[in-house]
Write a protein that holds these residues in place. Sequence first.
Motif, PDB file in Angstrom:
ATOM      1  N   ASN A   1       0.734  -7.500  16.628  1.00  0.00           N
ATOM      2  CA  ASN A   1       2.132  -7.839  16.644  1.00  0.00           C
ATOM      3  C   ASN A   1       2.161  -9.157  15.793  1.00  0.00           C
ATOM      4  N   ASN A   2       3.017  -8.800  14.468  1.00  0.00           N
ATOM      5  CA  ASN A   2       3.137 -10.204  13.722  1.00  0.00           C
ATOM      6  C   ASN A   2       4.460 -10.661  13.844  1.00  0.00           C
TER       7      ASN A   2
ATOM      8  N   SER B   1       6.645  -6.489  13.247  1.00  0.00           N
ATOM      9  CA  SER B   1       6.091  -5.188  13.198  1.00  0.00           C
ATOM     10  C   SER B   1       5.053  -4.875  13.921  1.00  0.00           C
ATOM     11  N   ILE B   2       4.673  -3.973  14.090  1.00  0.00           N
ATOM     12  CA  ILE B   2       3.479  -3.560  14.806  1.00  0.00           C
ATOM     13  C   ILE B   2       2.526  -2.921  13.614  1.00  0.00           C
ATOM     14  N   GLN B   3       1.391  -3.721  13.363  1.00  0.00           N
ATOM     15  CA  GLN B   3       0.708  -3.328  12.204  1.00  0.00           C
ATOM     16  C   GLN B   3      -0.917  -2.961  12.399  1.00  0.00           C
TER      17      GLN B   3
ATOM     18  N   ASP C   1      -4.252  -3.716  10.521  1.00  0.00           N
ATOM     19  CA  ASP C   1      -4.805  -3.788   9.439  1.00  0.00           C
ATOM     20  C   ASP C   1      -6.390  -3.156   9.345  1.00  0.00           C
TER      21      ASP C   1
ATOM     22  N   GLN D   1      -3.385  -1.555   5.140  1.00  0.00           N
ATOM     23  CA  GLN D   1      -2.756  -1.788   6.396  1.00  0.00           C
ATOM     24  C   GLN D   1      -1.542  -0.669   6.694  1.00  0.00           C
TER      25      GLN D   1
ATOM     26  N   HIS E   1       2.085  -0.040   9.056  1.00  0.00           N
ATOM     27  CA  HIS E   1       2.854  -0.620  10.192  1.00  0.00           C
ATOM     28  C   HIS E   1       4.106   0.263  10.238  1.00  0.00           C
TER      29      HIS E   1
ATOM     30  N   SER F   1      -3.177  -9.611  18.917  1.00  0.00           N
ATOM     31  CA  SER F   1      -3.967  -8.780  18.107  1.00  0.00           C
ATOM     32  C   SER F   1      -5.497  -8.466  18.907  1.00  0.00           C
TER      33      SER F   1
END
Length: 264
Positions: A60-61, A64-66, A68, A89, A91, A173
């Motif tokens: 969770n940045n 967004s939800i990403q 990697d 990545q 998202h 994360s």
Amino acid sequence: AGSSWNYSSPESWSRKYPACGGRRQSPINIDTSEAESTWLLERFTKSLFSEEPENMTLKNNGHSIQVDLTGGFVIDNMRLLFDRYKAVQFHVHWAKSNGKGSEHTINDKRYWGELHIVLYNTDYEDFESAVSKSDGLAVLAFFIYGDFSFKNSGFDKITEEISDGNAKYEGESVEISPFAIDDLLQYTFLKSYYRYLGSLTTPPCYESVTWTVFEDPIYISRSQARVFEEIVYENERGHHHEHLYNNYRPVQPLNGRTVYTIDS
Ligand code: B30
Ligand code: ZN
């Protein structure tokens, strides 16, 4: 925590990030009657993401939800993109309950959400060197149809982690078991798509993205969508948890750009 930009006033991004006021910005509305079909663009006939990446980290940045990817594979079949690309990545952009949260619109229709798979041109050494170059990135975009009782079991790999509390809050994360991105795509990449030159849809809005927007949406079930709708970030003062939903930028002017599509 706390980002230097947010979705409450996207029209002010250009003050701090001048590229956001440029003439090649994304997302856009795709008017399908204006799209120019060309025999130079062909359908994707095989899956691009059947391999599992080495590692996947869900995070969770704060906007967004990403996920990697490491050990990403090189894709050399991007249809009229003659360079080779590496996925780094993916998202999601989404809405609150039953709302509309996709970034692109198609004939002014907005879907519940949009999945972005981000790749860089391997002519550049790494993602960081490619991100600001006019031919540096390619993003594959899939609309997400969210009012559906069918399930896309691929999303379970993400929603189960979020439900377990592993990426619900900004900054969290977790390493997840690698899975093939194809598991999310439901073969919609075999159908029609649109191609145009645009930008990152978030600051710094670099005009570096060749966009491929697939016409057919992928699905997410209502219960899976609900998990996304619970995700939060911290506002500027920190500690105040606000929902991340509606993390989409309004559509930007086309400024004479051509949107291409395949000959059908
Ligand atoms: S998008 O697909 O156009 N929505 C970035 C990549 C793709 C899109 C938007 C932005 C990107 O790489 N931004 C710079 C990197 N980020 C970190 C990140 O991983 O996601 C820096 C940041 O903003 O602070 Cu977000
Ligand atoms: Zn995106």
